[in-house]
Write a protein that holds these residues in place. Structure first.
Motif, mmCIF file in Angstrom:
data_model
loop_
_atom_site.group_PDB
_atom_site.id
_atom_site.type_symbol
_atom_site.label_atom_id
_atom_site.label_comp_id
_atom_site.label_asym_id
_atom_site.label_seq_id
_atom_site.Cartn_x
_atom_site.Cartn_y
_atom_site.Cartn_z
ATOM 1 N N LEU A 1 0.812 -1.223 0.000
ATOM 2 C CA LEU A 1 0.000 0.000 0.000
ATOM 3 C C LEU A 1 0.845 1.272 0.000
ATOM 4 C CD1 LEU A 1 -2.839 -0.918 2.538
ATOM 5 C CD2 LEU A 1 -2.878 -1.052 0.041
ATOM 6 N N THR A 2 2.065 1.198 0.486
ATOM 7 C CA THR A 2 2.878 2.416 0.623
ATOM 8 C C THR A 2 4.006 2.524 -0.401
ATOM 9 O OG1 THR A 2 4.265 1.324 2.279
ATOM 10 C CG2 THR A 2 2.398 2.609 3.085
ATOM 11 N N SER A 3 4.303 1.444 -1.095
ATOM 12 C CA SER A 3 5.397 1.492 -2.076
ATOM 13 C C SER A 3 4.936 2.155 -3.376
ATOM 14 C CB SER A 3 5.890 0.076 -2.371
ATOM 15 O OG SER A 3 6.824 0.108 -3.434
ATOM 16 N N SER A 4 5.849 2.926 -3.973
ATOM 17 C CA SER A 4 5.545 3.585 -5.253
ATOM 18 C C SER A 4 6.236 2.899 -6.422
ATOM 19 C CB SER A 4 5.975 5.061 -5.202
ATOM 20 O OG SER A 4 5.256 5.756 -4.205
ATOM 21 N N VAL A 5 6.923 1.790 -6.151
ATOM 22 C CA VAL A 5 7.669 1.084 -7.205
ATOM 23 C C VAL A 5 6.730 0.126 -7.931
ATOM 24 C CG1 VAL A 5 9.631 -0.401 -7.724
ATOM 25 C CG2 VAL A 5 9.761 1.222 -5.819
ATOM 26 N N TRP A 6 6.554 0.362 -9.214
ATOM 27 C CA TRP A 6 5.690 -0.505 -10.024
ATOM 28 C C TRP A 6 6.522 -1.082 -11.163
ATOM 29 C CZ3 TRP A 6 1.158 -2.774 -9.426
ATOM 30 C CH2 TRP A 6 0.516 -3.330 -10.540
ATOM 31 N N LYS B 1 9.892 -7.326 -12.484
ATOM 32 C CA LYS B 1 10.825 -7.631 -11.390
ATOM 33 C C LYS B 1 10.077 -8.031 -10.114
ATOM 34 C CE LYS B 1 14.461 -4.559 -13.064
ATOM 35 N NZ LYS B 1 15.355 -3.415 -12.749
ATOM 36 N N GLY B 2 8.779 -8.208 -10.233
ATOM 37 C CA GLY B 2 7.995 -8.635 -9.080
ATOM 38 C C GLY B 2 7.733 -7.534 -8.072
ATOM 39 N N GLU B 3 7.862 -6.269 -8.483
ATOM 40 C CA GLU B 3 7.611 -5.133 -7.583
ATOM 41 C C GLU B 3 6.236 -4.528 -7.890
ATOM 42 O OE1 GLU B 3 9.382 -4.134 -5.101
ATOM 43 O OE2 GLU B 3 11.128 -5.415 -5.399
ATOM 44 N N PHE B 4 5.358 -4.597 -6.904
ATOM 45 C CA PHE B 4 3.996 -4.089 -7.099
ATOM 46 C C PHE B 4 3.674 -3.086 -5.993
ATOM 47 C CE2 PHE B 4 4.059 -8.385 -8.911
ATOM 48 C CZ PHE B 4 3.568 -8.146 -10.187
ATOM 49 N N PRO C 1 0.833 4.860 -5.947
ATOM 50 C CA PRO C 1 0.458 5.815 -7.017
ATOM 51 C C PRO C 1 -0.976 5.613 -7.497
ATOM 52 C CG PRO C 1 2.593 4.827 -7.465
ATOM 53 C CD PRO C 1 2.009 4.049 -6.333
ATOM 54 N N PHE C 2 -1.431 4.376 -7.545
ATOM 55 C CA PHE C 2 -2.782 4.097 -8.041
ATOM 56 C C PHE C 2 -3.843 4.525 -7.014
ATOM 57 C CE2 PHE C 2 0.219 0.995 -9.734
ATOM 58 C CZ PHE C 2 0.119 1.282 -11.080
ATOM 59 N N ILE C 3 -3.534 4.301 -5.735
ATOM 60 C CA ILE C 3 -4.464 4.755 -4.691
ATOM 61 C C ILE C 3 -4.579 6.277 -4.716
ATOM 62 C CG2 ILE C 3 -4.855 4.849 -2.197
ATOM 63 C CD1 ILE C 3 -3.390 2.162 -1.994
ATOM 64 N N MET C 4 -3.434 6.946 -4.820
ATOM 65 C CA MET C 4 -3.453 8.412 -4.858
ATOM 66 C C MET C 4 -4.148 8.927 -6.121
ATOM 67 S SD MET C 4 -2.321 9.318 -2.021
ATOM 68 C CE MET C 4 -2.368 11.072 -2.366
ATOM 69 N N GLY C 5 -3.926 8.256 -7.244
ATOM 70 C CA GLY C 5 -4.611 8.649 -8.484
ATOM 71 C C GLY C 5 -6.121 8.548 -8.330
ATOM 72 N N THR C 6 -6.574 7.478 -7.687
ATOM 73 C CA THR C 6 -8.014 7.306 -7.453
ATOM 74 C C THR C 6 -8.560 8.415 -6.552
ATOM 75 O OG1 THR C 6 -7.726 4.907 -7.616
ATOM 76 C CG2 THR C 6 -9.749 5.694 -6.588
ATOM 77 N N LEU C 7 -7.828 8.724 -5.468
ATOM 78 C CA LEU C 7 -8.295 9.746 -4.530
ATOM 79 C C LEU C 7 -8.281 11.134 -5.172
ATOM 80 C CD1 LEU C 7 -6.549 8.539 -1.227
ATOM 81 C CD2 LEU C 7 -8.898 8.159 -1.980
#
Length: 282
Positions: free
Chosen positions: A36-41, A45-48, A52-58
């Motif tokens: 929920l707190t990581s911004s690495v997408w 490389k298996g990083e999810f 950014p998506f939560i903030m984009g929605t808000l």
């Protein structure tokens, strides 16, 4: 009726459980806090990182409500209290017509009119450059889409205010605007909140139109002119095409679970607030 009501509740529970079960492979490797707190997408490389998506929605939902709510309130007051009944008969069907337009049409309209308007006329006054594909464009398009829902509910709410209450206010010397401000709006507060809750719930899940005008960059927006990537757009853009990547399927369903939880919590908190306001008013 009771059976149908229970089935509706169970359906919502099953949807939530289903999303959770399909998210387990990702949750076994990464903690919920990290996701929920990581911004690495970087799916390869298996990083999810879903921040950014939560903030984009808000961002998009917040802008839509800020734009739509005052305009809908003023429109509702005008239609309910000031418009001639002939004008009302013409305006209300057109407002209802907006709710029947497919979201993709709003998206095309946003691409053709709102995006160029932001790029050429609004953004240059505030930032050096913007493509126009931004959370502001998404918020404006979404605001237009939730207009009919809010206005329809407001008209129903305003219609429940007793005529005698307004007449009593006018009889003691209040102007029509003072009656609207201190009697009608005050009495309608729970209904206005309920209309806003329903509109926000719909705005959270809106997909196609927002997807077409937001830019879809997996970065945290820092201003209204930055691109955004709401959760529904992430799911719609990638589900079915990128599932060969390990854990991508689980990641997308976890994003759907996040959206489900956000809407559930928002509705729960709103209903608590609404109940307290109604209790205080009674």
């Amino acid at each position: 009726m009771l059976v149908l009501t229970v089935l509706s509740v169970l359906l919502a529970v099953f949807i939530g459980l289903g999303l959770y079960v399909r998210s387990i492979p990702l949750l076994q490797l990464k903690s919920v806090g990290y996701l929920l707190t990581s911004s690495v997408w970087k799916p390869f490389k298996g990083e999810f990182g879903f921040f950014p998506f939560i903030m984009g929605t808000l961002w998009v939902t917040g802008i839509a409500v800020i734009v739509a709510l005052p305009l809908c309130l003023l429109s509702g007051i005008y239609i309910s209290e000031y418009a001639h009944h002939r004008v009302r008969k013409i305006i209300v069907p057109f407002v209802d017509l907006l709710s029947g337009i497919p979201p993709v049409v709003f998206g095309v309209w946003g691409v053709l009119f709102i995006v160029p308007l932001i790029q050429d006329h609004i953004a240059p006054h505030f930032v050096e450059f913007s493509t126009g594909y931004s959370v502001l464009a998404g918020g404006i398009v979404l605001a237009i889409m939730i207009f009919p829902l809010i206005i329809s509910i407001l008209l129903e709410v305003f219609g429940t205010i007793p005529r005698g209450l307004k007449d009593a206010s006018l009889a003691i010397g209040a102007t029509q605007w003072q009656t609207v401000k201190f009697v009608m709006l005050r009495r309608s507060l729970p209904g206005i909140i309920a209309a806003t809750v329903l509109a926000v719930s719909r705005a959270f899940g809106e997909t196609i139109a927002v997807l077409m005008v937001c830019g879809n960059m997996p970065e945290v927006p820092h201003s209204v002119f930055d691109s955004g990537y709401p959760l529904p757009a992430l799911i719609a853009n990638n589900y079915g095409e990128m599932l060969s990547i390990p854990l991508y399927d689980s990641a997308l369903l976890f994003s759907a679970l996040i959206l489900f939880v956000i809407i559930f919590l928002f509705n729960a908190v709103s209903r608590i607030v609404l109940a307290r306001i109604e209790k205080r008013m009674n």
